[in-house]
Design a protein around this motif. Structure first.
Motif, PDB file in Angstrom:
ATOM      1  N   GLY A 225       0.783  -1.224   0.000  1.00  0.00           N
ATOM      2  CA  GLY A 225       0.000   0.000   0.000  1.00  0.00           C
ATOM      3  C   GLY A 225       0.814   1.274   0.000  1.00  0.00           C
ATOM      4  O   GLY A 225       0.324   2.333   0.414  1.00  0.00           O
ATOM      5  N   ASP A 289      -4.998  -6.190   1.107  1.00  0.00           N
ATOM      6  CA  ASP A 289      -6.450  -6.050   0.993  1.00  0.00           C
ATOM      7  C   ASP A 289      -6.894  -5.576  -0.387  1.00  0.00           C
ATOM      8  O   ASP A 289      -8.080  -5.320  -0.611  1.00  0.00           O
ATOM      9  CB  ASP A 289      -6.980  -5.092   2.066  1.00  0.00           C
ATOM     10  CG  ASP A 289      -6.382  -3.683   1.934  1.00  0.00           C
ATOM     11  OD1 ASP A 289      -5.639  -3.442   0.969  1.00  0.00           O
ATOM     12  OD2 ASP A 289      -6.668  -2.847   2.806  1.00  0.00           O
ATOM     13  N   ARG A 291      -6.294  -2.775  -1.854  1.00  0.00           N
ATOM     14  CA  ARG A 291      -6.708  -1.379  -1.976  1.00  0.00           C
ATOM     15  C   ARG A 291      -5.931  -0.624  -3.050  1.00  0.00           C
ATOM     16  O   ARG A 291      -6.414   0.379  -3.574  1.00  0.00           O
ATOM     17  CB  ARG A 291      -6.567  -0.658  -0.636  1.00  0.00           C
ATOM     18  CG  ARG A 291      -5.134  -0.464  -0.124  1.00  0.00           C
ATOM     19  CD  ARG A 291      -5.182   0.182   1.257  1.00  0.00           C
ATOM     20  NE  ARG A 291      -3.852   0.425   1.818  1.00  0.00           N
ATOM     21  CZ  ARG A 291      -3.144  -0.470   2.477  1.00  0.00           C
ATOM     22  NH1 ARG A 291      -3.635  -1.699   2.630  1.00  0.00           N
ATOM     23  NH2 ARG A 291      -1.958  -0.176   2.984  1.00  0.00           N
ATOM     24  N   THR A 292      -4.742  -1.088  -3.383  1.00  0.00           N
ATOM     25  CA  THR A 292      -3.983  -0.448  -4.457  1.00  0.00           C
ATOM     26  C   THR A 292      -4.335  -1.116  -5.777  1.00  0.00           C
ATOM     27  O   THR A 292      -4.053  -2.304  -5.966  1.00  0.00           O
ATOM     28  CB  THR A 292      -2.475  -0.555  -4.214  1.00  0.00           C
ATOM     29  OG1 THR A 292      -2.136   0.096  -2.996  1.00  0.00           O
ATOM     30  CG2 THR A 292      -1.690   0.095  -5.349  1.00  0.00           C
ATOM     31  N   ASN A 318      -9.269  -5.822  -7.170  1.00  0.00           N
ATOM     32  CA  ASN A 318      -8.814  -4.534  -7.694  1.00  0.00           C
ATOM     33  C   ASN A 318      -7.659  -4.699  -8.682  1.00  0.00           C
ATOM     34  O   ASN A 318      -6.761  -3.856  -8.734  1.00  0.00           O
ATOM     35  CB  ASN A 318      -8.411  -3.617  -6.545  1.00  0.00           C
ATOM     36  CG  ASN A 318      -8.635  -2.144  -6.851  1.00  0.00           C
ATOM     37  OD1 ASN A 318      -9.220  -1.792  -7.867  1.00  0.00           O
ATOM     38  ND2 ASN A 318      -8.148  -1.286  -5.975  1.00  0.00           N
ATOM     39  N   ARG A 356     -12.480  -2.947 -11.199  1.00  0.00           N
ATOM     40  CA  ARG A 356     -11.788  -3.600 -10.092  1.00  0.00           C
ATOM     41  C   ARG A 356     -11.315  -5.004 -10.431  1.00  0.00           C
ATOM     42  O   ARG A 356     -10.479  -5.572  -9.737  1.00  0.00           O
ATOM     43  CB  ARG A 356     -12.667  -3.620  -8.847  1.00  0.00           C
ATOM     44  CG  ARG A 356     -12.961  -2.215  -8.325  1.00  0.00           C
ATOM     45  CD  ARG A 356     -13.762  -2.245  -7.032  1.00  0.00           C
ATOM     46  NE  ARG A 356     -13.020  -2.871  -5.958  1.00  0.00           N
ATOM     47  CZ  ARG A 356     -12.136  -2.236  -5.180  1.00  0.00           C
ATOM     48  NH1 ARG A 356     -11.847  -0.965  -5.418  1.00  0.00           N
ATOM     49  NH2 ARG A 356     -11.528  -2.871  -4.190  1.00  0.00           N
TER      50      ARG A 356
END
Length: 359
Positions: A225, A289, A291-292, A318, A356
């Motif tokens: 991240g 997770d 998120r990137t 993602n 995503r």
């Protein structure tokens, strides 16, 4: 530390012809050099670096500094194992800087002080921007791998700087080019320092694009991240570091990696694998997770990196994964047609609108 190693110059031509032509090398020059080169390492007529450097000097004398820089990049290939290669790199830098007025971009060569093992190193980088207003745009960190370095990546760097709304910082990953440190676990500190520099330089958003081994560092940036978007083109991630893969490496790639790792003589496969296991990034995926946002691209016929190192990202949230048919390592022969897709994806990722998932 560096060393020469047994590798047939004909094999280098066989593997890299598509790459060299994609960089803009005229076919006639390629065929002329293919016929005249008879040695990989000799610094004399018939030697790889000698003949490519002579061709580059002709283009320089004619004022074509862009093509001269690209050809000096071939002259230094595959490692800086002798003075002729190191001289070719110095000449490449000189010609690249001379060619900068023709980029259609704002260009700056800057030396950064970056953290490394409780101290600092000095790393030259190249900054490319459409308008020079760094503070108004996201920053894209970009590097090649163990044998394709920042100036060799100019077509990608230029395309993203012109079309993706980003400022590009092109750098040599640890163990390569103008980097003063080897490819080891401490190199992650250098990348973290580059991320911090990029955040301070631009509008706060940072993306990381890595080609081949450079993609390994980009993957780490995304999985922890540290950045806001990642493009991984042909990275070794897990399976590439197993003994079975090390045993099938061709075209001198094992020794190219050995040079990057800092060995001063050919290493056993066991030593090579031991040196590479610190770069198994799959261990970071358990805590990731997603998120990137991440874009993963490679050729279906890569001779260096197992397909599993690309497809393992298919289950990551993602993330988009593209396996390109009829393409080899890093899908390099298809990059001109893939680049617009990657630019669009990066724009969307940084604006929060990238799909995503997908292939």
């Amino acid at each position: 530390m560096s060393y020469e190693f047994p590798v047939d110059h004909r094999g280098l031509f066989e593997e890299r012809t598509g790459q060299f032509l994609s960089f803009g090398l005229p076919v006639s020059d390629l065929e002329e050099l293919r016929a005249s080169i008879n040695s990989t390492w000799a610094d004399a007529p018939g030697g790889w670096s000698y003949e490519w450097s002579a061709l580059a000097a002709k283009y320089s004398a004619a004022g074509n500094h862009s093509l001269a820089a690209m050809i000096y990049g071939i002259a230094k290939f595959p490692v800086l194992a002798n003075e002729s290669r190191r001289r070719a790199l110095r000449n490449q830098v000189d010609e690249y800087v001379k060619s900068a007025p023709g980029f259609g971009l704002e260009f700056e060569r800057r030396v950064l002080s970056l953290p490394y093992r409780n101290g600092e190193i000095e790393l030259p980088v190249h900054i490319l921007s459409a308008d020079g207003r760094y503070e108004d745009a996201p920053v894209l960190l970009l590097s090649g791998g163990v044998d394709g370095w920042k100036m060799d990546m100019h077509p990608l760097a230029s395309a993203f700087a012109k079309n993706a709304g980003v400022t590009v910082i092109a750098f040599d990953q640890p163990g390569t080019g103008e980097s003063p440190v080897p490819l080891d676990a401490f190199g992650d500190e250098v990348i973290d320092g580059l991320v911090s520099t990029a955040r301070a330089l631009g509008n706060g958003q940072v993306a990381h694009l890595g080609v081949s081994f450079g993609g390994n560092f980009a993957v780490r940036s995304g999985l922890i991240g540290a950045v806001d978007a990642v493009i991984n083109i042909g990275a070794p991630v897990k399976g590439a570091f197993e003994t079975a893969n090390a045993e099938r490496l061709v075209y001198g790639m094992g020794d190219i990696v050995g040079n990057a790792l800092g060995f001063d003589a050919p290493a056993t496969k066991e030593a090579l694998v031991q040196g590479l296991r610190a770069f198994d990034r799959s261990v970071l995926m358990t805590a990731d997770d997603g998120r990137t946002p991440m874009l993963v691209v490679n050729g279906a016929d890569d001779v260096h990196i197992p397909l599993s190192d690309t497809t393992l990202f298919e289950e990551r949230p993602n993330t988009q994964v593209h396996v390109i048919p009829d393409a080899g390592h890093c899908a390099v022969t298809k990059l001109p047609e893939l680049t617009p897709m990657m630019i669009d994806w990066l724009r969307d990722a940084l604006s929060g609108t990238a799909p995503r998932t997908g292939r």
